[in-house]
Design a protein around this motif. Structure first.
Motif, PDB file in Angstrom:
ATOM      1  N   THR A   1      -7.298 -17.796 -58.956  1.00  0.00           N
ATOM      2  CA  THR A   1      -7.191 -17.937 -60.403  1.00  0.00           C
ATOM      3  C   THR A   1      -6.181 -19.029 -60.700  1.00  0.00           C
ATOM      4  OG1 THR A   1      -7.707 -15.606 -60.765  1.00  0.00           O
ATOM      5  CG2 THR A   1      -6.557 -16.738 -62.554  1.00  0.00           C
TER       6      THR A   1
ATOM      7  N   TRP B   1      -4.012 -20.868 -63.801  1.00  0.00           N
ATOM      8  CA  TRP B   1      -3.559 -20.571 -65.158  1.00  0.00           C
ATOM      9  C   TRP B   1      -2.478 -21.551 -65.559  1.00  0.00           C
ATOM     10  CZ3 TRP B   1      -5.883 -17.589 -68.524  1.00  0.00           C
ATOM     11  CH2 TRP B   1      -5.189 -17.243 -69.699  1.00  0.00           C
ATOM     12  N   PRO B   2      -2.431 -22.095 -66.710  1.00  0.00           N
ATOM     13  CA  PRO B   2      -3.353 -21.853 -67.839  1.00  0.00           C
ATOM     14  C   PRO B   2      -4.669 -22.618 -67.690  1.00  0.00           C
ATOM     15  CG  PRO B   2      -1.684 -23.455 -68.460  1.00  0.00           C
ATOM     16  CD  PRO B   2      -1.346 -23.006 -67.054  1.00  0.00           C
ATOM     17  N   SER B   3      -5.380 -22.761 -68.770  1.00  0.00           N
ATOM     18  CA  SER B   3      -6.699 -23.377 -68.724  1.00  0.00           C
ATOM     19  C   SER B   3      -6.593 -24.862 -68.384  1.00  0.00           C
ATOM     20  CB  SER B   3      -7.394 -23.209 -70.078  1.00  0.00           C
ATOM     21  OG  SER B   3      -6.630 -23.847 -71.080  1.00  0.00           O
TER      22      SER B   3
ATOM     23  N   LEU C   1     -11.316 -22.196 -68.047  1.00  0.00           N
ATOM     24  CA  LEU C   1     -10.414 -21.407 -67.219  1.00  0.00           C
ATOM     25  C   LEU C   1     -11.060 -21.220 -65.856  1.00  0.00           C
ATOM     26  CD1 LEU C   1      -9.916 -18.694 -69.912  1.00  0.00           C
ATOM     27  CD2 LEU C   1      -7.982 -19.870 -68.899  1.00  0.00           C
TER      28      LEU C   1
ATOM     29  N   LYS D   1     -11.026 -18.444 -63.292  1.00  0.00           N
ATOM     30  CA  LYS D   1     -10.597 -17.065 -63.192  1.00  0.00           C
ATOM     31  C   LYS D   1     -11.362 -16.402 -62.057  1.00  0.00           C
ATOM     32  CE  LYS D   1      -9.763 -13.273 -66.382  1.00  0.00           C
ATOM     33  NZ  LYS D   1     -10.120 -12.696 -67.678  1.00  0.00           N
TER      34      LYS D   1
ATOM     35  N   TRP E   1       0.539 -25.735 -63.284  1.00  0.00           N
ATOM     36  CA  TRP E   1      -0.369 -24.599 -63.224  1.00  0.00           C
ATOM     37  C   TRP E   1       0.148 -23.561 -62.236  1.00  0.00           C
ATOM     38  CZ3 TRP E   1      -2.005 -29.266 -64.786  1.00  0.00           C
ATOM     39  CH2 TRP E   1      -2.891 -29.305 -65.870  1.00  0.00           C
TER      40      TRP E   1
END
Ligand SMILES: [Zn+2]
Length: 138
Positions: free
Chosen positions: A64, A66-68, A81, A83, A54
């Motif tokens: 944040t 990322w990814p989910s 997610l 975010k 990640w």
């Protein structure tokens, strides 16, 4: 579809054993983030931060990831997610999507470890039909 909700992030050196719900614990020293599954089932979710794991972004206020986070190995099978300190639900994953996600992870790792240029792992959340994109990784 569940509604998005705010969480907190906490920068720590060591991930505490007793973790609060709704908190994303981030250890830069160990390049790892850990949280109790945000669906409420409290399963420990470990997200290693690396070029093939990640990516974590801190904009000075919020984090944040990322990814989910797709918890397809857990009974809850939640998928969301993180975010800007907000959990955004990414919807249920079908068997196809789960299989495709695993293939993607594998392909991303293979690309990374063999050092081949060009093939950047696709990081968007897949909502379309996974079959169409399978060709990329075969
Ligand atoms: Zn869960």
């Amino acid at each position: 579809m569940k509604r998005p909700f705010k969480i907190r992030h906490e920068f720590v050196e060591f991930i505490p054993k007793e973790r609060e719900d709704g908190v994303l614990y981030v250890s830069i020293a160990y390049a790892t983030a850990v949280h109790n599954c945000f669906c409420g089932c409290r399963t420990k979710v470990v997200t290693p931060i690396s070029p093939v794991g990640w990516q974590l972004t801190y904009d000075g206020e919020a984090v944040t990831l990322w990814p989910s986070v797709g918890n397809w190995a857990f009974p809850c099978r939640s998928h969301y997610l993180i975010k800007r300190d907000t959990v955004v639900w990414a919807g249920d994953m079908s068997e196809d999507e789960i299989a495709w996600g695993r293939a993607r992870d594998k392909a991303a790792r293979a690309t990374h470890f063999h050092g081949r240029p060009g093939a950047v792992p696709e990081l968007e959340v897949q909502t379309g039909t996974p079959q169409r994109k399978k060709g990329l990784w075969t």
